[in-house]
Design a protein around this motif. Structure first.
Motif, PDB file in Angstrom:
ATOM      1  N   VAL A   9       0.860  -1.262   0.163  1.00  0.00           N
ATOM      2  CA  VAL A   9      -0.015   0.095  -0.062  1.00  0.00           C
ATOM      3  C   VAL A   9       0.909   1.188   0.274  1.00  0.00           C
ATOM      4  O   VAL A   9       2.068   1.361   1.048  1.00  0.00           O
ATOM      5  N   LYS A  10       0.520   2.050  -0.737  1.00  0.00           N
ATOM      6  CA  LYS A  10       1.383   3.496  -0.971  1.00  0.00           C
ATOM      7  C   LYS A  10       0.642   4.468  -0.361  1.00  0.00           C
ATOM      8  O   LYS A  10      -0.607   4.492  -0.386  1.00  0.00           O
ATOM      9  N   LEU A  11       0.976   5.170   0.596  1.00  0.00           N
ATOM     10  CA  LEU A  11       0.369   6.285   1.134  1.00  0.00           C
ATOM     11  C   LEU A  11       1.055   7.630   1.297  1.00  0.00           C
ATOM     12  O   LEU A  11       2.398   7.618   1.143  1.00  0.00           O
ATOM     13  N   GLN A  12       0.183   8.542   0.730  1.00  0.00           N
ATOM     14  CA  GLN A  12       0.856   9.767   0.583  1.00  0.00           C
ATOM     15  C   GLN A  12       0.451  10.582   2.041  1.00  0.00           C
ATOM     16  O   GLN A  12      -0.648  10.954   2.034  1.00  0.00           O
ATOM     17  N   LEU A  13       1.222  11.038   2.747  1.00  0.00           N
ATOM     18  CA  LEU A  13       0.872  11.617   4.038  1.00  0.00           C
ATOM     19  C   LEU A  13       1.737  12.991   4.515  1.00  0.00           C
ATOM     20  O   LEU A  13       3.076  13.176   3.842  1.00  0.00           O
ATOM     21  N   PRO A  14       1.378  13.645   5.380  1.00  0.00           N
ATOM     22  CA  PRO A  14       2.204  14.955   5.675  1.00  0.00           C
ATOM     23  C   PRO A  14       3.357  14.281   6.701  1.00  0.00           C
ATOM     24  O   PRO A  14       3.159  13.594   7.590  1.00  0.00           O
ATOM     25  N   ALA A  15       4.471  14.599   6.247  1.00  0.00           N
ATOM     26  CA  ALA A  15       5.896  14.245   7.129  1.00  0.00           C
ATOM     27  C   ALA A  15       5.711  14.467   8.598  1.00  0.00           C
ATOM     28  O   ALA A  15       5.377  15.563   8.915  1.00  0.00           O
ATOM     29  N   GLY A  16       5.719  13.588   9.244  1.00  0.00           N
ATOM     30  CA  GLY A  16       5.917  13.574  10.834  1.00  0.00           C
ATOM     31  C   GLY A  16       4.377  13.794  11.264  1.00  0.00           C
ATOM     32  O   GLY A  16       4.380  13.959  12.482  1.00  0.00           O
ATOM     33  N   LYS A  17       3.281  13.890  10.663  1.00  0.00           N
ATOM     34  CA  LYS A  17       2.148  14.350  11.183  1.00  0.00           C
ATOM     35  C   LYS A  17       0.987  13.042  10.891  1.00  0.00           C
ATOM     36  O   LYS A  17      -0.296  13.427  10.699  1.00  0.00           O
ATOM     37  N   ALA A  18       1.180  12.030  10.636  1.00  0.00           N
ATOM     38  CA  ALA A  18       0.255  10.780  10.163  1.00  0.00           C
ATOM     39  C   ALA A  18      -0.460  10.631  11.457  1.00  0.00           C
ATOM     40  O   ALA A  18       0.075  10.635  12.595  1.00  0.00           O
TER      41      ALA A  18
END
Lengths: 141, 336
Positions: A9-18
């Motif tokens: 699964v690829k996730l695109q997330l805000p760094a450090g704020k998942a």
């Protein structure tokens, strides 16, 4: 017996704020992963890049263990920064929001190549140019 | 956690070329800018290798809380996708309502009995287990909190608690998550354990697990932190509201052992507070330290006056044992 890969699964997330909220919860919880274990790992590994969007590839194995591989920032992010625009066009076929030079395109292609299914810089450039078009960003000759 | 009536899942099937632009679009609308991308993979025979099936579409998903804006977001997204669809093939936007329970409990099916220390065995609260004579069995339902026993940092901490828990002593579990470490300390002989976390989900899970293990008399769980720890948002990363009922131990309350399985940056910021809460000769077990950041923790703890006794690594994660020196250099034995 070696453990078998179940899914990636690829996730695109805000760094450090998942967080454990979507998309992380539904995307990983259903595969039997402890969600907070992923959150802890992602946030610690991306904390230095806080403020950027860092995609991550999560490989889930048959014993419900998982590995986390961080990727380069999304092409759209890099294109927006290069063109100096906040967001892509709402109607990219009609409204153009900005442009980048051929040289900028080449540099982005070199930077993104490791994470793309592209064998040559030229092929990576073509893919990026396609992404730029669909964001309403043109390439200057 | 976000308290909401539920979530809308917005997903669209596209070809590989369109992934970047559609992901970018969904990120503008989705909660926390988050997007999940599922490529049609064909796993290899074993190990992490895989290939992507080019004949199948890629699914891209994002989520929005169901509230008065949800329908508006859906309509806007549909319109933006329609414009993109003029340039390349884009599937129709699929919409599905989800409840948190749809994913929050799914991991239970795969959670099983695990021996994570020499003597410590974790048993899911809905399973039974026949222990060895010396075993310490912890019955656990972590819920949505951190601390199932599966994570390397939890395993390192339990193994160190087996050796360092002071018989009849006072222990602080800082960042208690599911309560797994606080309960282990109580069962390993601590007289009193204070379990603190700034996440109410964690405190609730700890209280439930304490009762399940019959240690409610020994362990006290509360929302709170040490010193500066309440000024961080959520300790595992995001900007959460600070716990309203701030139940830090009162000034001057100290412990024989502190176990803190959090993250490097939190441990660094709390180093002086940890020392202040330790009795002379007391020990702190720290983990949640990604190996690339261990030097920061080591330096901060040394600067705060702690002496490093042990370092362990499992996978990418490091755990330390430090001691606050006793005045006059009197050291107690390591294994009490």
């Amino acid at each position: 017996m070696a453990k078998k890969l179940i899914t990636v699964v690829k996730l695109q997330l805000p760094a450090g704020k998942a967080t454990a909220a979507p998309p992380v919860g539904p995307a990983l919880g259903g595969y039997g992963i402890n969600i907070m274990a992923f959150v802890k790992e992602y946030n610690e590994k991306t904390a230095p890049q806080a403020g950027s969007v860092i995609p991550v590839e999560v490989s889930v194995f048959s014993d419900r263990s998982f590995t986390v591989t961080l990727k380069t920032p999304p092409a759209a992010d890099l294109l927006r920064k290069a063109a100096g625009v906040d967001r892509g066009s709402g109607a990219p076929n009609k409204t153009k929001v900005g442009s980048i030079s051929r040289e900028q395109l080449r540099r982005l292609a070199e930077q993104k190549m490791i994470d793309m299914n592209a064998l040559t810089v030229e092929a990576a450039e073509q893919t990026l140019a396609g992404t730029a078009r669909s964001m309403g960003i043109t390439i200057r000759d | 956690m976000n308290l909401t009536a539920g979530w809308l899942e917005l997903s669209v099937a596209i070809d590989a070329e369109a992934v970047e632009s559609v992901t970018e679009l969904l990120a503008q609308f989705g909660y926390n800018g988050g997007v999940a991308i599922e490529h049609p993979i064909i796993p290899g025979l074993d190990g992490p290798e895989y290939t992507i099936d080019p004949a199948l579409p890629v699914t891209v998903r994002t989520y929005v809380p169901i509230d008065e804006h949800a329908e508006d977001v859906r309509a806007q997204l549909e319109q933006r996708l329609w414009f993109l669809g003029m340039m390349r093939p884009i599937g129709a936007l699929q919409v599905r309502a989800l409840a948190e329970s749809d994913w929050a409990e799914a991991w239970r099916r795969y959670y099983s009995v695990q021996r994570i220390g020499v003597r410590t065995v974790i048993v899911p609260s809905w399973l039974s287990h026949a222990p060895e004579p010396d075993d310490i069995v912890l019955s656990l339902d972590p819920g949505m909190a951190f601390g199932t026993g599966l994570h390397p940092t939890t395993q390192l901490c339990v193994q160190l608690l087996e050796r360092y828990t002071p018989a009849g002593g006072d222990v602080l579990d800082l960042g208690c998550g599911s309560g797994i470490l606080a309960i282990a300390a109580a069962r390993l002989g601590a007289a009193r354990v204070l379990a603190l976390d700034t996440d109410p989900v964690a405190v609730d899970a700890t209280i439930q697990n304490m009762a399940q293990n019959g240690v409610s008399g020994q362990v006290q769980a509360a929302l709170g932190s040490l010193g500066v720890g309440a000024s961080f948002g959520h300790w595992l990363g995001w900007d959460a509201p600070v716990a309203p009922a701030h139940a830090a131990p009162a000034d001057g309350v100290t412990f024989d052992l502190i176990v803190a399985n959090i993250l490097a940056r939190v441990l660094v910021a709390l180093s002086a507070d940890l020392v202040a809460a330790l009795r002379p000769g007391g020990v702190v077990i720290s983990s949640g330290i990604f190996f690339e950041r261990e030097a920061e923790v080591a330096a901060a703890f040394a600067a705060a006056g702690l002496t490093c006794l042990e370092r362990h690594q499992k996978g990418d994660w490091v755990a330390f044992v430090h001691r606050r020196p006793a005045p006059g250099g009197q050291q107690q034995g390591a294994d009490t």
